[in-house]
Write a protein that holds these residues in place. Structure first.
Motif, mmCIF file in Angstrom:
data_model
loop_
_atom_site.group_PDB
_atom_site.id
_atom_site.type_symbol
_atom_site.label_atom_id
_atom_site.label_comp_id
_atom_site.label_asym_id
_atom_site.label_seq_id
_atom_site.Cartn_x
_atom_site.Cartn_y
_atom_site.Cartn_z
ATOM 1 N N GLY A 198 0.925 -1.449 0.148
ATOM 2 C CA GLY A 198 -0.384 -0.156 0.500
ATOM 3 C C GLY A 198 0.951 1.615 0.141
ATOM 4 N N VAL A 199 2.204 1.324 0.229
ATOM 5 C CA VAL A 199 2.693 2.136 -0.315
ATOM 6 C C VAL A 199 2.532 3.066 -1.667
ATOM 7 C CG1 VAL A 199 5.255 3.277 -0.056
ATOM 8 C CG2 VAL A 199 4.627 1.473 1.797
ATOM 9 N N PRO A 200 3.058 4.184 -1.901
ATOM 10 C CA PRO A 200 3.144 4.639 -3.114
ATOM 11 C C PRO A 200 3.613 4.937 -3.879
ATOM 12 C CG PRO A 200 1.669 6.634 -1.769
ATOM 13 C CD PRO A 200 2.570 5.665 -0.544
ATOM 14 N N THR A 201 3.942 4.166 -5.448
ATOM 15 C CA THR A 201 5.516 4.669 -5.841
ATOM 16 C C THR A 201 6.476 4.951 -5.722
ATOM 17 O OG1 THR A 201 3.023 3.123 -7.383
ATOM 18 C CG2 THR A 201 6.147 3.830 -7.866
ATOM 19 N N ARG A 202 6.157 6.497 -5.621
ATOM 20 C CA ARG A 202 6.613 7.330 -5.166
ATOM 21 C C ARG A 202 7.709 7.245 -4.012
ATOM 22 N NH1 ARG A 202 7.623 11.386 -2.277
ATOM 23 N NH2 ARG A 202 5.729 11.643 -1.896
ATOM 24 N N LEU A 203 7.241 7.172 -3.188
ATOM 25 C CA LEU A 203 7.830 6.513 -1.469
ATOM 26 C C LEU A 203 8.277 5.259 -1.555
ATOM 27 C CD1 LEU A 203 5.025 7.890 0.466
ATOM 28 C CD2 LEU A 203 7.481 8.711 0.519
ATOM 29 N N ALA A 204 7.415 4.006 -2.052
ATOM 30 C CA ALA A 204 8.011 2.787 -2.164
ATOM 31 C C ALA A 204 10.129 2.451 -2.503
ATOM 32 C CB ALA A 204 6.978 2.211 -3.172
ATOM 33 N N ARG A 205 9.976 3.161 -4.163
ATOM 34 C CA ARG A 205 11.596 3.970 -5.151
ATOM 35 C C ARG A 205 12.391 4.092 -4.210
ATOM 36 N NH1 ARG A 205 8.472 5.770 -9.755
ATOM 37 N NH2 ARG A 205 7.875 3.838 -11.089
ATOM 38 N N GLN A 206 11.762 5.152 -3.106
ATOM 39 C CA GLN A 206 12.870 5.857 -2.488
ATOM 40 C C GLN A 206 13.100 4.685 -1.737
ATOM 41 O OE1 GLN A 206 14.238 8.811 -2.561
ATOM 42 N NE2 GLN A 206 15.733 7.732 -1.030
ATOM 43 N N TYR A 207 12.115 4.566 -0.311
ATOM 44 C CA TYR A 207 12.386 3.208 0.996
ATOM 45 C C TYR A 207 12.859 2.098 0.425
ATOM 46 C CZ TYR A 207 8.081 5.297 3.257
ATOM 47 O OH TYR A 207 7.370 6.572 3.657
ATOM 48 N N ALA A 208 12.811 1.617 -1.193
ATOM 49 C CA ALA A 208 13.830 0.281 -1.526
ATOM 50 C C ALA A 208 15.235 1.251 -1.147
ATOM 51 C CB ALA A 208 12.906 -0.056 -2.773
ATOM 52 N N ALA A 209 14.872 1.914 -2.165
ATOM 53 C CA ALA A 209 16.881 2.485 -2.468
ATOM 54 C C ALA A 209 17.561 2.784 -1.103
ATOM 55 C CB ALA A 209 16.600 3.383 -3.205
#
Length: 161
Positions: A129-140
């Protein structure tokens, strides 16, 4: 784990617990209200709230059981708090990756098998449920924070490349 004692009056001034769990949408102090477990005649819930000193705390309380169309009794007296003070635990919000059991696909998905590690992590965050923009940041951020650990676990294969 840091704790703090609140009086029932202090909690009421902060809007804790909310009259209805959906009321947190309009509250500046109550951040979350989530179910913990169902008891025989009530529901135990956890309310997360922010104080004036910008710290966040959580308390558990008993709320009215939501049984759909069935009639249930009134909410428990004093929210299940039987003393003049209530102990609250200081909490912080964290993003966690959880393991889920999913049905097995009949045929392998070629898109999944060609994804990079970063793309896999982004997909896992997005499924949570994490928005894509935040998901990319959290993954990085996760890969950056654990790069040394991953290199130690799997070795540095770049020396032979």
């Amino acid at each position: 784990m840091p704790t703090r004692q609140f009086t029932r009056a202090q909690l009421a001034d902060l809007g804790v617990p909310p009259d209805d769990p959906q009321d947190i949408e309009y509250s500046e102090t109550v951040l979350a209200d989530e179910p913990v477990t169902t008891l025989k005649y009530s529901m135990q819930r956890r309310c997360v709230f922010r104080t004036d000193d910008d710290k966040t705390y959580a308390v558990t309380y008993e709320g009215q059981l939501d049984a759909g169309d069935y009639e249930v009794g009134p909410p428990p007296d004093d929210h299940g708090w039987y003393s003049d003070t209530v102990e609250a635990e200081e909490v912080e919000q964290r993003h966690e990756i959880v393991r889920l059991w999913k049905p097995v696909a009949d045929e392998p998905n070629p898109d999944v098998e060609t994804r990079t590690v970063l793309e896999h992590l982004v997909a896992m965050y997005a499924e949570g449920g994490v928005p894509t923009r935040l998901a990319r940041q959290y993954a990085a951020d996760w890969l950056d924070a654990h790069a040394d650990e991953l290199t130690t676990m799997f070795g540095d294969d770049t020396a032979g490349a």
